[in-house]
Design a protein around this motif. Structure first.
Motif, mmCIF file in Angstrom:
data_model
loop_
_atom_site.group_PDB
_atom_site.id
_atom_site.type_symbol
_atom_site.label_atom_id
_atom_site.label_comp_id
_atom_site.label_asym_id
_atom_site.label_seq_id
_atom_site.Cartn_x
_atom_site.Cartn_y
_atom_site.Cartn_z
ATOM 1 N N VAL A 187 0.844 -1.201 0.000
ATOM 2 C CA VAL A 187 0.000 0.000 0.000
ATOM 3 C C VAL A 187 0.874 1.243 0.000
ATOM 4 O O VAL A 187 1.826 1.341 0.774
ATOM 5 N N ILE A 188 0.561 2.155 -0.900
ATOM 6 C CA ILE A 188 1.268 3.440 -0.943
ATOM 7 C C ILE A 188 0.259 4.526 -0.609
ATOM 8 O O ILE A 188 -0.850 4.547 -1.165
ATOM 9 N N ILE A 189 0.641 5.384 0.313
ATOM 10 C CA ILE A 189 -0.279 6.445 0.701
ATOM 11 C C ILE A 189 0.283 7.795 0.269
ATOM 12 O O ILE A 189 1.474 8.065 0.449
ATOM 13 N N VAL A 190 -0.589 8.595 -0.327
ATOM 14 C CA VAL A 190 -0.176 9.951 -0.708
ATOM 15 C C VAL A 190 -1.210 10.948 -0.190
ATOM 16 O O VAL A 190 -2.409 10.660 -0.160
ATOM 17 N N THR A 191 -0.745 12.082 0.246
ATOM 18 C CA THR A 191 -1.668 13.166 0.621
ATOM 19 C C THR A 191 -1.224 14.442 -0.089
ATOM 20 O O THR A 191 -0.025 14.650 -0.317
ATOM 21 N N ASP A 192 -2.222 15.270 -0.408
ATOM 22 C CA ASP A 192 -1.922 16.517 -1.130
ATOM 23 C C ASP A 192 -0.971 17.388 -0.318
ATOM 24 O O ASP A 192 -0.073 18.028 -0.856
ATOM 25 N N ASP A 193 -1.196 17.401 1.018
ATOM 26 C CA ASP A 193 -0.421 18.313 1.862
ATOM 27 C C ASP A 193 0.769 17.633 2.538
ATOM 28 O O ASP A 193 1.479 18.258 3.332
ATOM 29 N N GLY A 194 0.964 16.361 2.265
ATOM 30 C CA GLY A 194 2.104 15.662 2.839
ATOM 31 C C GLY A 194 1.950 15.338 4.313
ATOM 32 O O GLY A 194 2.917 14.920 4.966
ATOM 33 N N SER A 195 0.729 15.470 4.857
ATOM 34 C CA SER A 195 0.526 15.220 6.282
ATOM 35 C C SER A 195 0.616 13.735 6.624
ATOM 36 O O SER A 195 0.713 13.358 7.791
ATOM 37 N N TYR A 196 0.557 12.872 5.611
ATOM 38 C CA TYR A 196 0.661 11.427 5.846
ATOM 39 C C TYR A 196 1.164 10.792 4.558
ATOM 40 O O TYR A 196 0.791 11.223 3.461
ATOM 41 N N GLY A 197 2.002 9.793 4.648
ATOM 42 C CA GLY A 197 2.560 9.146 3.469
ATOM 43 C C GLY A 197 3.407 10.127 2.677
ATOM 44 O O GLY A 197 3.993 11.057 3.230
ATOM 45 N N GLU A 198 3.436 9.890 1.353
ATOM 46 C CA GLU A 198 4.210 10.801 0.523
ATOM 47 C C GLU A 198 3.369 12.010 0.150
ATOM 48 O O GLU A 198 2.151 11.904 0.039
ATOM 49 N N GLN A 199 4.051 13.116 -0.085
ATOM 50 C CA GLN A 199 3.312 14.303 -0.514
ATOM 51 C C GLN A 199 3.136 14.229 -2.028
ATOM 52 O O GLN A 199 4.063 13.917 -2.764
ATOM 53 N N GLY A 200 1.901 14.487 -2.488
ATOM 54 C CA GLY A 200 1.650 14.470 -3.931
ATOM 55 C C GLY A 200 0.304 13.868 -4.249
ATOM 56 O O GLY A 200 -0.559 13.711 -3.372
#
Lengths: 284, 471
Positions: free
Chosen positions: A153-166
């Motif tokens: 599982v890869i997690i991304v968040t727009d604001d980088g608050s969790y997982g990778e930013q993007g």
């Protein structure tokens, strides 16, 4: 009938309900949806994809975001309450086979309908990589369930608050650019996200399945409200879909159609909020 | 008072009083008020009681028309409704939506020299009489046979099968996909032509008769036909209707503000969008509406648009008014209400604005050429005659195909090239043992009463099948 057995607030605007619906629970397959009406009189029919089901317990799980009056009413239901009308399963089930390496992408509330598909694909022997995207950490839902249904599982968040930013597309591009073999991509989320995912996969000729959430009324092919142009021909999302070859979907046309009732929906929701009496409102 | 036939014929046909057009376009209430008792008796007195009545042969469900009319003339209203209900369990519906002018009334001998007896109006009167009395008589039911029957679709065909087989003593369960009963009578026909309260009352009557209804049950998805057999149903009737709207496949058809007639009417009728935001389902509130098509559904859509507040409502039809399939009475009502008829025009594309909302419909003018397969003169486009009309809503009412859910999920059920289920015209038997079908799923889009006629025939054959188990 249609009694709510559990209710969890997953984030500020996202609610998970487990509902007693033995017939649907037994029959449903990954990718299918239900239509519900909250109350006997006046309620509209809204489609929601089935996020999970337990055939033995006879329950289905719905995960939804509050976006207007009907979803607000649904969110106001408590354990023990019953949903007035619930019909399903509707739509064609996801085509499941062992493709090899599959990337399942869920954006925002799209993670909920993506979950059973990842589950079924893993069950069929695929190597499943899931990419979950959300605006911010607090809005990321069903991480644990998706973990169980995936190899990675890869997690991304727009604001980088969790997982990778993007964005989810960044993570997908990375996988492709790293030279990992991807046989199929499944993408469910906002229309713009699905469109961007298709733009990433198209040059690589990676088969990309998207699940569309157009406006529906009956959900059985009778009205044509949910129609969308696929490969230049009109398709009904409710009976021909909800899943289509993403490279052939006219996303721009679909996004415009989704905006048809924006003003009226807002008017309806504003009236509802101004009353402040939740779903037990009888004052209209 | 005994009158001679000549005297009876001299009595002029009694028309029902109606809401004036300028009033009714502002509401969704029914247009005609119906007969008073005296008016009904007077109209009934016109019937000369032919020895060999032709009217009955024109009725797909074979109502004993002269008998019930005589009973009305005798003011024996209770007996009259009993006569009607012997063969028609939905008289309040049929009295309103049957095309009597091409069925029973066209055969009326009085029509040769004068005007036919208003059979439909009288049927409606007698059904309303019983409903208003609030004592609906339940006909006698034969002893329970113990046989279980499944009916798929609670439209006119399915309701007829359910009523007939229940009267014969079988246990009938009706599965309906939507959340309300009635099928096209509920979602398609507007309140001002068929008040939903009347439909509900006829459905309640069937429930009292012993029919079990299951709403929110989509057969084909929830249960396959074979699973219904496994559940113990011995025979199945499919009355799933013409539920798949056709579009014209012209550019701009997916613009916002473009509806199939099914969607437009379903939003307004089934979902009550005319009372938004009191009801949650929205519908476009439009100024200029073009409805494409010339059938009853087109008239219903146009008249609905007017009531939703449109200033200009156009019927756009590619042939001339002569060829319109709509009932003359509906065309007349539409014209009275200010619907503008743009005949001999065919839409070529729809044009939208930046927000993707429809703003114009481009049409070609047509002229009539040689007759085609349907016997109607074929419309031929006039080259270079394109012109545009301003619209902010377009409703496509050019017909419906069969609903695909059951055929797609039942591989051993034979369909024709249009996707309609193939059924025997005498028995309504399909290619799958134990399964019968009727109504629009077999006929293509037809009328309520033809669907009921097919239901009646199917019920007879199903009863036979239950007794003999011979296919």
């Amino acid at each position: 009938m249609n009694k709510i057995l559990t209710r969890n607030q997953l984030s500020e605007n996202v609610v998970k309900l487990t509902i007693e619906a033995p017939v649907i629970a037994k029959k449903r397959k990954a990718g299918q949806f239900i239509i519900l009406r909250t109350h006997k009189k006046r309620s509209e029919r809204i489609p929601l994809t089935i996020a999970d089901a337990d055939a033995l317990k006879g329950t289905i799980t719905l995960v939804f975001q509050v976006v207007g009056k009907s979803t607000a009413e649904l969110a106001a239901f408590q354990v023990g309450d019953s949903i007035n009308d619930l019909v399903g399963p509707l739509g064609k089930a996801t085509h499941i086979e062992n493709f090899g390496n599959v990337v399942c992408i869920g954006g925002g509330i799209g993670i909920a309908p993506m979950h059973p598909i990842a589950q079924a694909l893993k069950g069929a022997g695929n190597n499943v990589t899931s990419i979950l995207g959300a605006r911010t950490k607090g809005l990321l839902v069903m991480e644990e369930e998706v973990n169980k249904a995936s190899d990675k599982v890869i997690i991304v968040t727009d604001d980088g608050s969790y997982g990778e930013q993007g964005f989810v597309t960044n993570a997908l591009e990375k996988i492709i650019n790293d030279g990992q073999k991807v046989d199929v991509v499944v993408a469910i989320g906002p229309a713009i996200m699905m469109k961007m995912v298709c733009k990433v996969t198209e040059p690589h000729k990676i088969k990309t399945v998207v699940s569309l959430n157009t406006i529906m009324v009956d959900g059985t092919g009778m009205c044509g409200c949910c129609r969308v142009s696929v490969d230049g021909t009109t398709q009904f999302v409710c009976v021909d879909g909800p899943e289509f070859d993403g490279h052939k979907v006219d996303f721009d046309g679909m996004m415009k159609r989704q905006s048809t009732y924006v003003d009226l929906e807002k008017q309806s929701y504003d009236i509802y909020k101004s009353h402040g009496c939740g779903n037990r409102c009888t004052c209209k | 008072m005994t009158l001679t036939p000549a005297e009876r014929m001299k009595i002029p046909r009694k028309n029902m009083k109606e809401q004036p057009p300028e009033i009714r376009v502002k509401n969704f209430k029914e247009v005609p008020y119906g007969y008073t008792e005296d008016e009904a008796v007077e109209e009934a007195t016109r019937c000369i009681g032919c020895k060999v009545p032709q009217c009955v042969s024109g009725c797909p469900v074979e109502i004993d028309i002269p008998k019930f009319i005589q009973q009305i003339a005798d003011r024996d209203f209770d007996a009259a409704i009993e006569t009607v209900k012997k063969t028609n369990l939905l008289p309040a519906v049929c009295g309103r939506v049957c095309p009597q002018e091409t069925q029973c009334e066209i055969k009326c001998i009085l029509g040769k020299k004068h005007t036919p007896v208003a059979i439909g109006n009288l049927e409606r009167f007698i059904a309303d009489y019983e409903r208003k009395k609030k004592e609906i008589a339940i006909p006698k039911i034969k002893a329970k046979t113990g046989h279980k029957v499944a009916v798929v679709g609670a439209g006119p065909a399915g309701l007829t099968v359910a009523g007939d087989l229940t009267k014969m003593g079988h246990s009938v369960t009706v599965f309906e996909a939507l959340h309300r009963l009635g099928g096209v009578l509920m979602y398609g026909i507007p309140e001002f032509r068929l008040p939903k309260e009347i439909l509900e009352s006829e459905a309640t009557f069937l429930e009292k008769l012993g029919v079990e209804f299951k709403v929110n049950s989509v057969i084909g998805m929830q249960y396959s036909l074979d699973e219904l057999f496994e559940e113990g149903y011995e025979t199945i009737f499919l009355g799933t209707g013409a539920g798949l709207p056709y579009f014209m496949n012209i550019p701009g058809e997916n613009l916002n503000g473009v509806y199939s007639a099914n969607e437009y009417l379903t939003r307004s009728n089934l979902m009550g969008a005319y009372d938004f935001p009191n009801n949650d389902t929205p519908i476009a509130s439009s100024k200029n509406v073009a409805v494409v098509g010339g059938g009853n559904v087109a008239m219903d859509s146009a008249r609905t648009a007017k009531r939703l507040g449109a200033e200009n409502v156009y019927i756009v039809y590619r042939r001339s008014e002569e060829e319109m399939p709509a009932r003359k009475a509906e065309i007349h009502h539409a014209k009275e209400e200010g619907i503008q008829f743009n005949i001999l025009m065919n839409p070529t594309r729809l044009i939208g604005d930046d927000s993707s909302w429809v703003t114009k419909m481009e049409c070609l003018k047509m002229e009539l050429g040689e007759p085609d397969n349907s016997g109607r003169r074929r419309p031929v486009p006039i080259k270079g005659s394109e012109f545009q009309i301003d619209v902010d809503c377009a409703v496509i009412a050019i017909g419906n195909g069969p609903n695909p859910l059951v055929p797609h999920n039942t591989p051993d059920l034979e369909t024709n090239k249009w996707g309609n289920i193939t059924a025997d015209s005498e028995t309504q038997k399909t290619s799958k043992e134990g399964v019968f079908a009727g109504g629009d799923i077999v006929l293509g889009a037809a009328t309520v009463i033809l669907a009921m006629g097919e239901g009646r025939r199917a019920a007879r054959a199903m009863d036979e099948y239950l007794k003999t188990k011979k296919w």
